[in-house]
Design a protein around this motif. Sequence first.
Motif, PDB file in Angstrom:
ATOM      1  N   THR A   1       0.829  -1.208   0.000  1.00  0.00           N
ATOM      2  CA  THR A   1       0.000   0.000   0.000  1.00  0.00           C
ATOM      3  C   THR A   1       0.862   1.257   0.000  1.00  0.00           C
ATOM      4  O   THR A   1       0.598   2.214  -0.750  1.00  0.00           O
ATOM      5  CB  THR A   1      -0.921   0.018   1.235  1.00  0.00           C
ATOM      6  N   GLN A   2       1.901   1.253   0.820  1.00  0.00           N
ATOM      7  CA  GLN A   2       2.789   2.412   0.893  1.00  0.00           C
ATOM      8  C   GLN A   2       3.484   2.672  -0.435  1.00  0.00           C
ATOM      9  O   GLN A   2       3.589   3.815  -0.876  1.00  0.00           O
ATOM     10  CB  GLN A   2       3.826   2.207   2.001  1.00  0.00           C
ATOM     11  N   GLN A   3       3.968   1.605  -1.073  1.00  0.00           N
ATOM     12  CA  GLN A   3       4.670   1.777  -2.341  1.00  0.00           C
ATOM     13  C   GLN A   3       3.749   2.327  -3.420  1.00  0.00           C
ATOM     14  O   GLN A   3       4.083   3.279  -4.124  1.00  0.00           O
ATOM     15  CB  GLN A   3       5.277   0.444  -2.796  1.00  0.00           C
ATOM     16  N   ILE A   4       2.585   1.742  -3.574  1.00  0.00           N
ATOM     17  CA  ILE A   4       1.645   2.201  -4.598  1.00  0.00           C
ATOM     18  C   ILE A   4       1.231   3.637  -4.341  1.00  0.00           C
ATOM     19  O   ILE A   4       1.106   4.444  -5.280  1.00  0.00           O
ATOM     20  CB  ILE A   4       0.410   1.280  -4.648  1.00  0.00           C
ATOM     21  N   SER A   5       1.058   3.988  -3.080  1.00  0.00           N
ATOM     22  CA  SER A   5       0.567   5.323  -2.727  1.00  0.00           C
ATOM     23  C   SER A   5       1.585   6.429  -2.957  1.00  0.00           C
ATOM     24  O   SER A   5       1.244   7.606  -2.867  1.00  0.00           O
ATOM     25  CB  SER A   5       0.123   5.345  -1.254  1.00  0.00           C
ATOM     26  N   THR A   6       2.840   6.069  -3.238  1.00  0.00           N
ATOM     27  CA  THR A   6       3.832   7.104  -3.542  1.00  0.00           C
ATOM     28  C   THR A   6       3.925   7.386  -5.041  1.00  0.00           C
ATOM     29  O   THR A   6       4.651   8.288  -5.444  1.00  0.00           O
ATOM     30  CB  THR A   6       5.238   6.687  -3.048  1.00  0.00           C
ATOM     31  N   ASP A   7       3.202   6.637  -5.844  1.00  0.00           N
ATOM     32  CA  ASP A   7       3.292   6.756  -7.296  1.00  0.00           C
ATOM     33  C   ASP A   7       1.913   7.053  -7.877  1.00  0.00           C
ATOM     34  O   ASP A   7       1.032   6.191  -7.866  1.00  0.00           O
ATOM     35  CB  ASP A   7       3.836   5.445  -7.877  1.00  0.00           C
ATOM     36  N   PRO A   8       1.694   8.267  -8.390  1.00  0.00           N
ATOM     37  CA  PRO A   8       0.380   8.615  -8.960  1.00  0.00           C
ATOM     38  C   PRO A   8      -0.058   7.659 -10.066  1.00  0.00           C
ATOM     39  O   PRO A   8      -1.239   7.319 -10.164  1.00  0.00           O
ATOM     40  CB  PRO A   8       0.596  10.023  -9.502  1.00  0.00           C
ATOM     41  N   ALA A   9       0.881   7.224 -10.899  1.00  0.00           N
ATOM     42  CA  ALA A   9       0.518   6.354 -12.011  1.00  0.00           C
ATOM     43  C   ALA A   9       0.065   4.979 -11.521  1.00  0.00           C
ATOM     44  O   ALA A   9      -0.932   4.427 -11.998  1.00  0.00           O
ATOM     45  CB  ALA A   9       1.696   6.211 -12.962  1.00  0.00           C
TER      46      ALA A   9
END
Length: 268
Positions: free
Chosen positions: A38-46
């Motif tokens: 969740t943290q990783q995905i949430s740092t990348d708008p794309a």
Amino acid sequence: MSLKELLQQPFHVPSVPRVVAVLLTELEHPVADLRRITQQISTDPALTLRLLQWANAESVGLRGQISSVSEALALLSLADVKKVAKEAAAGATLKAVPGISLPQFWTYSLNVAKVSRSLAAVVRQNQQAAFTCGLIHGLGELAMHLAMPEDMAALDAKVKPLDLKRAKAERQQFGYCWASVGAGYAQAWGLPQTLVDALEHQYAPFENDVYEPLAGVIHLATWRARCKEATLDDREMAVTFPGFVGEVLGLDIDMVLQQDPFDWAAHT
């Protein structure tokens, strides 16, 4: 190019290669850590956008209802998430948008997302939706640069993409700005109407009988992050503070700055 013509152009948002690589590594673990994912995905708008598109697809049955990464992950399997990550990896590049420094743009977007979430808590709005909206609020700027590179380069020479006056300059030049572009794509992607409305009205919240508090939250967060990009001092921030928007939400400049979760010096 008209807004209608622009929205008919295909728009593929590039991801941050490092984030995609870390996410793929995490997904290969025998027991995946959902918190880290969740943290990783949430740092990348794309990545966030791709995941929301999957979660809001008609085949899932909740089109227009999923507004955050955590909600999407509760619906999709890790196999689906891996497919999203691999699709992102195929298009991940830091040189994909003419005239835009994507590392700077992604950092700026994440700053807007975090300030948006903090402000949303104060005015009792959905914090997850605010974070998502803040993270993707500027994607229309990328779409415009991809679709109209020469026109945008000419405008960039006068007003930088992250300048506080950028939206006004675009409206004067084209009759619309990145806010309407982002909202148009969000509508086509099946994102929740709350997010679409916030993106659409973020440039001028509460005008023309519109009352969308989330748009006001994004507007104030964008102001704060762009002040940082312009390295404005306290006096300059006071002069540029969108007081009307703050007044409607019950927030003055001190309250906005108190909710600012950043040590901006660390990002200078």
